[in-house]
Enzyme design. Structure first.
Site, PDB file in Angstrom:
ATOM      1  N   CYS A   2       0.862  -1.181   0.000  1.00  0.00           N
ATOM      2  CA  CYS A   2       0.000   0.000   0.000  1.00  0.00           C
ATOM      3  C   CYS A   2       0.899   1.231   0.000  1.00  0.00           C
ATOM      4  CB  CYS A   2      -0.934   0.106   1.181  1.00  0.00           C
ATOM      5  SG  CYS A   2      -2.159  -1.181   1.256  1.00  0.00           S
ATOM      6  N   ARG A  27       3.901  -0.708  -4.724  1.00  0.00           N
ATOM      7  CA  ARG A  27       3.551  -1.106  -3.356  1.00  0.00           C
ATOM      8  C   ARG A  27       2.184  -1.785  -3.285  1.00  0.00           C
ATOM      9  NH1 ARG A  27       6.852   1.375   0.418  1.00  0.00           N
ATOM     10  NH2 ARG A  27       5.329   0.938   2.021  1.00  0.00           N
ATOM     11  N   TRP A  74      -2.834  -2.695  -1.584  1.00  0.00           N
ATOM     12  CA  TRP A  74      -2.594  -4.135  -1.640  1.00  0.00           C
ATOM     13  C   TRP A  74      -3.516  -4.721  -0.580  1.00  0.00           C
ATOM     14  CZ3 TRP A  74      -0.814  -8.103   1.581  1.00  0.00           C
ATOM     15  CH2 TRP A  74      -0.491  -9.299   0.921  1.00  0.00           C
ATOM     16  N   ASN A 100      -1.723   2.578   5.419  1.00  0.00           N
ATOM     17  CA  ASN A 100      -0.869   1.472   5.007  1.00  0.00           C
ATOM     18  C   ASN A 100      -0.576   0.693   6.272  1.00  0.00           C
ATOM     19  OD1 ASN A 100       1.184  -0.211   4.071  1.00  0.00           O
ATOM     20  ND2 ASN A 100       2.744   1.377   4.202  1.00  0.00           N
ATOM     21  N   GLY A 101      -1.000  -0.560   6.327  1.00  0.00           N
ATOM     22  CA  GLY A 101      -0.763  -1.353   7.539  1.00  0.00           C
ATOM     23  C   GLY A 101      -2.035  -2.071   7.936  1.00  0.00           C
ATOM     24  N   GLU A 489      16.201 -19.141  -6.248  1.00  0.00           N
ATOM     25  CA  GLU A 489      15.899 -17.793  -6.736  1.00  0.00           C
ATOM     26  C   GLU A 489      15.364 -17.836  -8.185  1.00  0.00           C
ATOM     27  OE1 GLU A 489      15.335 -15.091  -5.483  1.00  0.00           O
ATOM     28  OE2 GLU A 489      15.602 -13.594  -7.027  1.00  0.00           O
ATOM     29  N   LYS A 493      11.715 -16.425  -9.308  1.00  0.00           N
ATOM     30  CA  LYS A 493      11.515 -15.424 -10.367  1.00  0.00           C
ATOM     31  C   LYS A 493      10.489 -15.928 -11.370  1.00  0.00           C
ATOM     32  CE  LYS A 493      12.766 -12.545  -8.956  1.00  0.00           C
ATOM     33  NZ  LYS A 493      13.377 -12.486  -7.693  1.00  0.00           N
ATOM     34  N   GLU A 496       6.883 -16.019  -9.851  1.00  0.00           N
ATOM     35  CA  GLU A 496       6.215 -14.772  -9.471  1.00  0.00           C
ATOM     36  C   GLU A 496       5.829 -13.912 -10.675  1.00  0.00           C
ATOM     37  OE1 GLU A 496       8.386 -12.339  -6.671  1.00  0.00           O
ATOM     38  OE2 GLU A 496      10.266 -12.637  -7.728  1.00  0.00           O
ATOM     39  N   HIS A 512      15.454 -37.904  -3.763  1.00  0.00           N
ATOM     40  CA  HIS A 512      14.709 -38.238  -2.544  1.00  0.00           C
ATOM     41  C   HIS A 512      13.234 -37.883  -2.653  1.00  0.00           C
ATOM     42  CE1 HIS A 512      18.314 -39.392  -0.430  1.00  0.00           C
ATOM     43  NE2 HIS A 512      18.901 -38.272  -0.832  1.00  0.00           N
ATOM     44  N   LYS A 611       5.647  -4.854  -3.654  1.00  0.00           N
ATOM     45  CA  LYS A 611       7.001  -4.732  -3.123  1.00  0.00           C
ATOM     46  C   LYS A 611       6.903  -4.225  -1.686  1.00  0.00           C
ATOM     47  CE  LYS A 611      11.400  -3.700  -5.141  1.00  0.00           C
ATOM     48  NZ  LYS A 611      11.677  -5.075  -5.577  1.00  0.00           N
TER      49      LYS A 611
END
Ligand code: F6R
Length: 616
Positions: A2, A27, A74, A100-101, A489, A493, A496, A512, A611
Site C-alpha cells: 500500500c 507497493r 494491496w 498502510n498497515g 531464486e 523469479k 512470481e 529423494h 514490493k
C-alpha cells in the site's frame, strides 16, 4: 505494501497525488483512490484496479482543491473492490482516511462503534479510523486531540493520513511501524508553501527537495507551509529535514519497456559502483558506514542470517561465504520462522538481517527478537532511511540504487556481492584467509561486470528458452552448493512473474522425492557452472534424461558434455565457483522475463504481489 501520498500547495492537487501514486504503484495495485478538499468540501474518487483507471475518472471529472490524500492498495482485509478501496470515510463523507498497515484490534473497535450507532460500509480495518475520529469530534474534542485519541485506541503497525472538513486546512498523519515521509517543496525556503507526505521517496522525486523520515509513534499535521510534529502523547518535536538525493533518472524506466528489464541491465554498472565504494586503491575492503568495533567482529563465533524471499536466497550464500572464508558457524533462516521459534542464540552470535526495502515486517520482527535476546543485529539494506537501518546496531548499504520492479533482481546481486565482500573483510579481521587468496578473489570480482555484460549481450538465446517454457506448467530448478540458492531464486523469479509453477531443489535431494515429477512436460533447469561438484550435477541430468525429461542448462562456456545432454543451454563465462551465483542468476532472470512476456503477464506488477511486504 500500500502506498499513501498527501499534498498541500499551489499545484494541481489531483495531479500531484496521481503522479505520486503512480510512482508508488509497486507497493500495491488492487485499487486506488484520492480525497481532495476544495475550500471546506471533501470529494472522493476511487476505483478497483490500477491507477490508470483512476486517472481516467479524474480526467473526466476534474477535482479542484487545495489539499488532498491518496492511496494505492494491496488488499489485506476485504477483497479488492471499489467499496473496500481507500480513502475510507465516516457515513457523511466529511472525514477521509488512507492507511498502510493493519489495525489489529479493528473488530473490537468496529463492534464498539456499531453499538454507538456508527454504520460501516466496507469490510476493511481502516474504516474504524474515520468513525472513531468522528466519535471524538462529537464528544467535543478539538480535532488535534481527537486524532491523538484515535492513535491511543488503534493497535498495529500503520501509517495514516486523515483529512476532515472540520479542519479543511490540515492533513493529519501518524506513523507506527509502516514507513511515512514528510517533505517540503523545491524552493529553498518553501516560499511556495508546499508540503508532501508519502510512503516512499519515488513519490516525492522530482517535486520535493527535503524529506523527514518519520519515526515510530510520531504524528502531527501539515498545513500550507507548516509542519507540526509530536509524539503520540502530543509532546512537540522538531523534524530534521534532509536533502533528497534520489534523482528522477533513478526511478524512470528510460528506454526500457519494464523496470525489471532496466534493473537486470543495470547490474554490471551497479557491481562496478559497489566495488568502487568497497575496495580502495590498496585493495583493502572498506565498510565506512559499519559502526562495529573490530574487537567485537573478531570475537564473533556464530552468524545467524535472517531474511525473506529473494533476500533469504542471497542469505543462503551468505552462509556459504561465512563458513568458507571466515570459518564461523553460520545459518540462514526465514525471518517469519526465526521470530516465532524462540531461537537459541549464544552470546558470541551476530544476527545479520538482509532486506532490500528495510521495511519487511517479518524481518523487522526477527530483528526485534534478536535484540530482545541482547544479540547485535547488522542489517544489509538498500534504504539507509528505512526502519531496519535505524533500528539495527549497525548497517551496511547495499548500494543497489532504487529497485522499483516488484520482482527483485539487482538487489539480489548487490546482496550477494556485499555479503561476499563482508565475509572477506571479516576473514581478514580474524586472520583466516591468506592475503594472497583474498587478493586473487578480489581480482576475480573485478572481472564480473564484463562477464555480466557478455551474458546480457547474448540475450536472444534466452528468448528461445522463454518461448519453450511458455508451453509448460511446471518446472524444476536444480543446483548444488553455491548454486542451490540460485535454483531457489530462479524458481521464485519464474513463478512470481509468469505464474508457472517452479520448485528449486538441491541437486542431491532430487532423488529423494522430486524426481517423481519428471516427465516430458516438466522440464528441469540445471545450473551447472564449472565447479567441484559439476559431475554430480551431470548425474542429476542423466537421471532426468533417463526418464524422458527435458533439460535446460546454464553452463560454463565450452562445456560440450553438458551441451550434448541438454535440450537448451546457455553459456556463461568461466568464473571462480563462489562468485558463480552472481552470473548464473542473470540468464534465469531474463528467462523469467521473456517467459512472462510470452504469457502476456504484467512483468512489473505481477498479480497478488507488492514490493515491500509490511504486513505479517
Ligand atoms: C521476490 C521479492 C521478495 C522479496 C521479499 C523480501 O522477487 O522481491 O521475495 O525479496 O519480500 O523483501 P526485502 O528484501 O525488501 O526484505
Amino acid at each position: 505494501m500500500c502506498g499513501i501520498v498527501g499534498y498541500i500547495g499551489p499545484k494541481s492537487v489531483s495531479s500531484v497525488l496521481l503522479v505520486g501514486l503512480q510512482k508508488l504503484e509497486y507497493r500495491g495495485y488492487d485499487s486506488a483512490g484520492i480525497a481532495i478538499m476544495d475550500k471546506s468540501e471533501l470529494s472522493i474518487q476511487k476505483n478497483k484496479g490500477k491507477i490508470a483507471g483512476l486517472v481516467d475518472i479524474v480526467n473526466k471529472r476534474p477535482m479542484p482543491g487545495n489539499l488532498g490524500i491518496g492511496h494505492t492498495r494491496w488488499a489485506t482485509h476485504g477483497e479488492p473492490s471499489k467499496v473496500n478501496s481507500h480513502p475510507h470515510t465516516n457515513s457523511s463523507g466529511t472525514i477521509a482516511v488512507v492507511q498502510n498497515g493493519i489495525v489489529e484490534n479493528y473488530m473490537e473497535l468496529k463492534n464498539e462503534l456499531m453499538d454507538d450507532g456508527f454504520i460501516f460500509s466496507s469490510e476493511t480495518d481502516t474504516e474504524v479510523i474515520p468513525h472513531l475520529f468522528e466519535k471524538y469530534l462529537k464528544e467535543n474534542f478539538r480535532p488535534e486531540v481527537a486524532f491523538l485519541r484515535v492513535l491511543k485506541r488503534i493497535e498495529g503497525k500503520f501509517a495514516i493520513a486523515l483529512v476532515s472538513e472540520k479542519v479543511p486546512e490540515k492533513i493529519f498523519f501518524a506513523k507506527n511501524g509502516a514507513p511515512l515521509i514528510l517533505a517540503i517543496g523545491k524552493d529553498e525556503d518553501n516560499q511556495q508553501k508546499e508540503n508532501f507526505l508519502a510512503s516512499d521517496l519515488p513519490a516525492l522525486v522530482p517535486l520535493a527537495k527535503k524529506a523527514y523520515y518519520l519515526k515510530d509513534k510520531e504524528c502531527g499535521f501539515i498545513s500550507q507551509g507548516t509542519v507540526v510534529l509530536s509524539d503520540f502523547e502530543g509532546n512537540l518535536k522538531e523534524p530534521n529535514f534532509e536533502k533528497i538525493l534520489m534523482k528522477s533518472d533513478d526511478i524512470e524506466k528510460g528506454e526500457f519497456e519494464h523496470y525489471m528489464l532496466k534493473e537486470i541491465y543495470e547490474q554490471p554498472d551497479m557491481i562496478e559502483r559497489i566495488l568502487s565504494h568497497r575496495i580502495n586503491e590498496n585493495k583493502h575492503i572498506i565498510f565506512n558506514e559499519l559502526k562495529l568495533e573490530r574487537d567485537y567482529l573478531a570475537r564473533i563465533g556464530r552468524i545467524v542470517i535472517q531474511a525473506s524471499g529473494t533476500s533469504l536466497h542471497a542469505g543462503y550464500n551468505g552462509k556459504n561465504f561465512f563458513e568458507q572464508f571466515v570459518k564461523v558457524f553460520a545459518d540462514a533462516d526465514y525471518s517469519s520462522e526465526f521470530r516465532y521459534r524462540n531461537p537459541v542464540v549464544a552470546g558470541d552470535s551476530m544476527v545479520i538481517a538482509i532486506s532490500q526495502s528495510g521495511e519487511t515486517a517479518d524481518t523487522l520482527a526477527s530483528l526485534h527478537e534478536a535484540k530482545s535476546k541482547f544479540i547485535k543485529v547488522l542489517s544489509f539494506v538498500n534504504n539507509m532511511n528505512s526502519t531496519m537501518a535505524r533500528e539495527s546496531d549497525a548497517v551496511i548499504d547495499l548500494l543497489a540504487g532504487p529497485e522499483i520492479g516488484v520482482a527483485s533482481t539487482k538487489a539480489y546481486t548487490a546482496e550477494l556481492l556485499n555479503l561476499f565482500l563482508f565475509a572477506l573483510y571479516l576473514s581478514s579481521i580474524k586472520w583466516i584467509l591468506p592475503k594472497e587468496d583474498r587478493i586473487q578473489l578480489l581480482d576475480e570480482i573485478y572481472t564480473l561486470p564484463e562477464k555480466m555484460r557478455k551474458i546480457l549481450r547474448n540475450h536472444e538465446r534466452l528468448k528461445e528458452i522463454g518461448a519453450f517454457l511458455n508451453t509448460v506448467n511446471d518446472t524444476i530448478f536444480l543446483g548444488r552448493t553455491y548454486n542451490f540458492p540460485t535454483a531457489l531464486e530462479g524458481a521464485l523469479k519464474l513463478k512470481e512473474i509468469s505464474y508457472i509453477h517452479a520448485s528449486g531443489y538441491a541437486g542431491g535431494e532430487f532423488k529423494h522425492g522430486p524426481i517423481a515429477l519428471v516427465s516430458e512436460k516438466v522440464p528441469v533447469i540445471a545450473i551447472v557452472p564449472q565447479s567441484e561438484i559439476r559431475t554430480k550435477m551431470i548425474s542429476n541430468i542423466q537421471e532426468v534424461k533417463a526418464r524422458n525429461g527435458k533439460i535446460i542448462s546454464i553452463i560454463t562456456e565450452g562445456d560440450q558434455e553438458v551441451k550434448d545432454l541438454s535440450d537448451y543451454y546457455f553459456e556463461i563465462p568461466p568464473v571462480a565457483e563462489p562468485l558463480s551465483p552472481l552470473l548464473t542468476i542473470l540468464p534465469l532472470q531474463l528467462i523469467s522475463y521473456y517467459t512472462a512476456l510470452y504469457r502476456g503477464c504484467d512483468v512489473d506488477q505481477p498479480r497478488n504481489l507488492a514490493k515491500s511486504v509490511t504486513v505479517e
